[in-house]
Structure formats: C-alpha cells, structure tokens
Design a protein around this motif. Structure first.
Motif, mmCIF file in Angstrom:
data_model
loop_
_atom_site.group_PDB
_atom_site.id
_atom_site.type_symbol
_atom_site.label_atom_id
_atom_site.label_comp_id
_atom_site.label_asym_id
_atom_site.label_seq_id
_atom_site.Cartn_x
_atom_site.Cartn_y
_atom_site.Cartn_z
ATOM 1 N N GLY A 94 0.811 -1.209 0.000
ATOM 2 C CA GLY A 94 0.000 0.000 0.000
ATOM 3 C C GLY A 94 0.846 1.261 0.000
ATOM 4 N N ARG A 95 0.172 2.376 -0.054
ATOM 5 C CA ARG A 95 0.855 3.662 -0.073
ATOM 6 C C ARG A 95 1.351 4.023 1.321
ATOM 7 N NH1 ARG A 95 -1.758 9.492 -1.893
ATOM 8 N NH2 ARG A 95 0.187 10.653 -2.034
ATOM 9 N N LEU A 96 2.569 4.523 1.406
ATOM 10 C CA LEU A 96 3.194 4.886 2.677
ATOM 11 C C LEU A 96 3.725 6.307 2.569
ATOM 12 C CD1 LEU A 96 4.070 4.077 5.502
ATOM 13 C CD2 LEU A 96 6.105 3.020 4.523
ATOM 14 N N ARG A 97 3.156 7.206 3.345
ATOM 15 C CA ARG A 97 3.525 8.618 3.280
ATOM 16 C C ARG A 97 4.493 8.964 4.401
ATOM 17 N NH1 ARG A 97 -2.761 10.351 2.650
ATOM 18 N NH2 ARG A 97 -2.967 10.048 0.410
ATOM 19 N N LEU A 98 5.656 9.492 4.019
ATOM 20 C CA LEU A 98 6.715 9.824 4.968
ATOM 21 C C LEU A 98 7.106 11.274 4.789
ATOM 22 C CD1 LEU A 98 8.903 8.921 7.049
ATOM 23 C CD2 LEU A 98 10.319 8.285 5.091
ATOM 24 N N ALA A 99 7.186 12.016 5.892
ATOM 25 C CA ALA A 99 7.623 13.410 5.855
ATOM 26 C C ALA A 99 9.007 13.511 6.479
ATOM 27 C CB ALA A 99 6.639 14.304 6.615
ATOM 28 N N SER A 126 5.654 7.642 -0.658
ATOM 29 C CA SER A 126 5.387 9.032 -1.022
ATOM 30 C C SER A 126 6.100 9.913 -0.006
ATOM 31 C CB SER A 126 3.882 9.311 -1.015
ATOM 32 O OG SER A 126 3.615 10.676 -1.278
ATOM 33 N N LEU A 127 7.110 10.672 -0.457
ATOM 34 C CA LEU A 127 7.944 11.458 0.453
ATOM 35 C C LEU A 127 7.653 12.947 0.334
ATOM 36 C CD1 LEU A 127 9.594 8.773 0.614
ATOM 37 C CD2 LEU A 127 11.616 10.210 0.830
ATOM 38 N N THR A 128 7.501 13.585 1.482
ATOM 39 C CA THR A 128 7.385 15.035 1.554
ATOM 40 C C THR A 128 8.674 15.582 2.161
ATOM 41 O OG1 THR A 128 4.980 14.999 1.822
ATOM 42 C CG2 THR A 128 6.126 16.977 2.565
ATOM 43 N N PHE A 129 9.400 16.400 1.410
ATOM 44 C CA PHE A 129 10.617 17.040 1.903
ATOM 45 C C PHE A 129 10.260 18.465 2.306
ATOM 46 C CE2 PHE A 129 12.209 13.595 -0.618
ATOM 47 C CZ PHE A 129 13.400 13.219 -0.036
ATOM 48 N N SER A 130 10.297 18.761 3.592
ATOM 49 C CA SER A 130 9.926 20.091 4.066
ATOM 50 C C SER A 130 10.495 20.336 5.456
ATOM 51 C CB SER A 130 8.397 20.240 4.102
ATOM 52 O OG SER A 130 8.023 21.495 4.616
ATOM 53 N N ASP A 131 10.900 21.585 5.718
ATOM 54 C CA ASP A 131 11.400 21.956 7.037
ATOM 55 C C ASP A 131 10.313 22.612 7.898
ATOM 56 O OD1 ASP A 131 14.020 21.044 6.578
ATOM 57 O OD2 ASP A 131 14.509 22.880 5.506
ATOM 58 N N ARG A 132 9.102 22.740 7.371
ATOM 59 C CA ARG A 132 8.013 23.314 8.166
ATOM 60 C C ARG A 132 7.424 22.248 9.090
ATOM 61 N NH1 ARG A 132 3.043 21.678 6.294
ATOM 62 N NH2 ARG A 132 3.042 20.711 4.224
ATOM 63 N N PHE A 133 6.665 22.699 10.100
ATOM 64 C CA PHE A 133 5.988 21.755 10.989
ATOM 65 C C PHE A 133 4.853 21.085 10.224
ATOM 66 C CE2 PHE A 133 2.520 20.665 13.834
ATOM 67 C CZ PHE A 133 3.177 19.896 14.778
#
Length: 300
Positions: A94-99, A126-133
């Motif tokens: 399945g889809r796995l979302r990681l920040a 699915s990767l989110t690259f971000s330095d925000r909270f």
C-alpha cells in the motif's frame, strides 16, 4: 456514524474522481439518478453545496474540496483498519507517506529508504521534503522524521528518539591558511562568522559548553547570514568564514577535505532527532517495516 453517511460518501467521492454522475454510476453499478440523489442528500444534510453542476462536468466548491479531502482520509483509514484486521495481510503493501526534513531527508534518510523500497516492492513510498511543521493527522502522514519539536506530543502519536545532533565549528582550509586557526573560544569569536538565519530574520546563536557542562549561547556578529543550510555549507567551503553546523550536514565536505573541524573540544549536543507516527497505524505491516528500516537512523 450511521450507515447512510457512509453510503453517501462513496457516490460523492466517485463523482468527483469520475467527473460526472453518469461516469460515477457506471463505476458503482448504479443509475445516474441514484448517484445524483445521493449527493443531493449529502448536501442537504450538511447544509452546504459541495458540487457545482454544469451540463458537461462537475466542479468542487470550496466547501466541497475540504469535505472531499476529509472523505479520502476516512476511506483510506477504513481500508488500513481492514488491512490490520486481515490475518493474511502480513506483507507490507500500500501507499506509505513519509515526511522528512529537506536536507537531512536527502543525506540521512534516503540512503535507508532505497534498500527498504527494494525489499518491499508492494509499498508505494510518497515522500514530503519540508522543514516546516507538519501535522500528521491533518496531512495524512504515516510517519515523520523530525529534528526538534518532539516534546509534549499527544498520546495519539508514537515517538522514538534517535539521538541528538552534534554541533561542530568548521572552516575551509583556505580560510584558516589566510586568517589563522583559532585555538580558543575567545579567538574564535574574533573570526568572520557564517550564520544560519531563522524564518523570523534572527540568526541562530553559537552554542558552547561551559567548563561545568552547561550550554551557553552566544550571539555573534556575522559576515553572512543564510536561511538555507546547503547555502551555508557552500559559503563556508568557499572560504568565506567560520560556521557552527551539525556534523551530519558536513560529513561529506569533511571527508573530501573541503572543511576541517576547529575547537574539537567544543562539540555540544544540538536538536533531537525523532521518528513520529500515529499509534493507530503502528500495527500496519508497512509502518512496522519502515520503523525497522529506520532503526539505524543517526544524526551524529
């Protein structure tokens, strides 16, 4: 939540995805009239128009867009709950979302995700690259790698501490050949500083450890203040000044000889590194597998 609410959600979501009531009806094996009535019943109950109808298409209203995102999360969570309860679903899928933080995600996390992905071909990362909270619940995130900001977490979140940053002072050999290498804190404070600039415009002060082991923050006049850590590394490597940065960030420049550590006795602990995830998702094979894959994550 009674059965009718769930029954109305599926036609609504399918209509949005299909672009029309007719196409949604074909997918659901219903009549177009039944789908249209279901969506109208949903709008009447909510007291808000969700879709703008035209002769050719459907368009989400602002309220409809927000409700649509909520419905997607509900349907995904139901699917995941069924996966947990299904005894035969032991293979991560399945889809796995990681920040992940932008730079640390690239340097520290990606080297572990590549073998994880190779070993788990049924998991769609699915990767989110971000330095925000990032709010894991609001944004549908399965797990987050977080530097700092892990105190006072709600009971609904699981957390695994992975250590703390090691802060080091560094400079390029060309700078030290030109300006001299400081051998004390007093000499260091006379050098040109390349500082990190926070979002609010202030600069992050240098951190020292006192003789009795206590942290001591010092503001430092700077030659340059940069709001991006990659740019800060670039400036220091170019010989523009001295900086204090986490050791993980400059591991490669140190190995190449582009930077050297100065005042090696001053290497205080910085921010903590944590893995954070919604506790209700921990039993999912994909989340459990990712936790195992990231158990060797380091920030020193």
């Amino acid at each position: 939540m009674h059965d009718q609410r769930l029954k109305d959600i599926v036609p609504f979501v399918t209509s949005v995805e299909s672009g029309s009531f007719t196409a949604a009806a074909e997918r659901l094996h219903l009549t177009g009239s039944a789908v249209s009535k279901s969506v109208s019943r949903l709008e009447a109950r909510l007291g808000s128009r969700l879709l703008e109808r035209t002769t050719r298409s459907l368009k989400l209203t602002d309220a409809g867009s927000a409700y649509y995102q909520t419905c997607l999360r509900i349907m995904e969570e139901l699917a995941e709950a069924e996966a947990v309860l299904a005894a035969q679903r032991t293979i991560p899928s399945g889809r796995l979302r990681l920040a992940v933080p932008t730079t640390y995600g690239r340097l520290g996390v990606m080297p572990l995700l590549i073998p994880f992905s190779q070993a788990n071909p049924d998991v769609a990362l699915s990767l989110t690259f971000s330095d925000r909270f990032i709010d894991l619940f609001d944004e549908g995130i399965d797990m987050a790698v977080r530097i700092g900001g892990s105190a006072d977490l709600p009971a609904s979140l699981g957390c695994r501490q992975m250590g703390r940053e090691r802060m080091v002072f560094c400079a390029a050999p060309s700078y030290l050949a030109r300006e001299g290498c400081p051998t004390s804190e007093r000499e260091l404070l006379q050098h040109r500083a390349i500082m990190y600039e926070r979002v609010d415009g202030s600069t992050k002060p240098w951190l020292f450890t006192t003789a009795d082991g206590h942290p001591l923050w010092r503001d430092q006049p700077y030659r340059m203040a940069l709001g991006d850590v990659d740019a800060q590394v670039q400036a220091v490597c170019a010989g523009l000044g001295v900086a204090q940065m986490p050791s993980w960030l400059i591991r490669e420049p140190l190995a190449r000889g582009d930077l050297v550590i100065i005042l090696p006795e001053q290497q205080p602990d910085g921010l903590p590194l944590s893995l954070i995830w919604p506790r209700r998702k921990q039993l999912l094979p994909k989340v459990d597998a990712l936790l195992a894959a990231l158990e060797h994550l380091t920030i020193r």
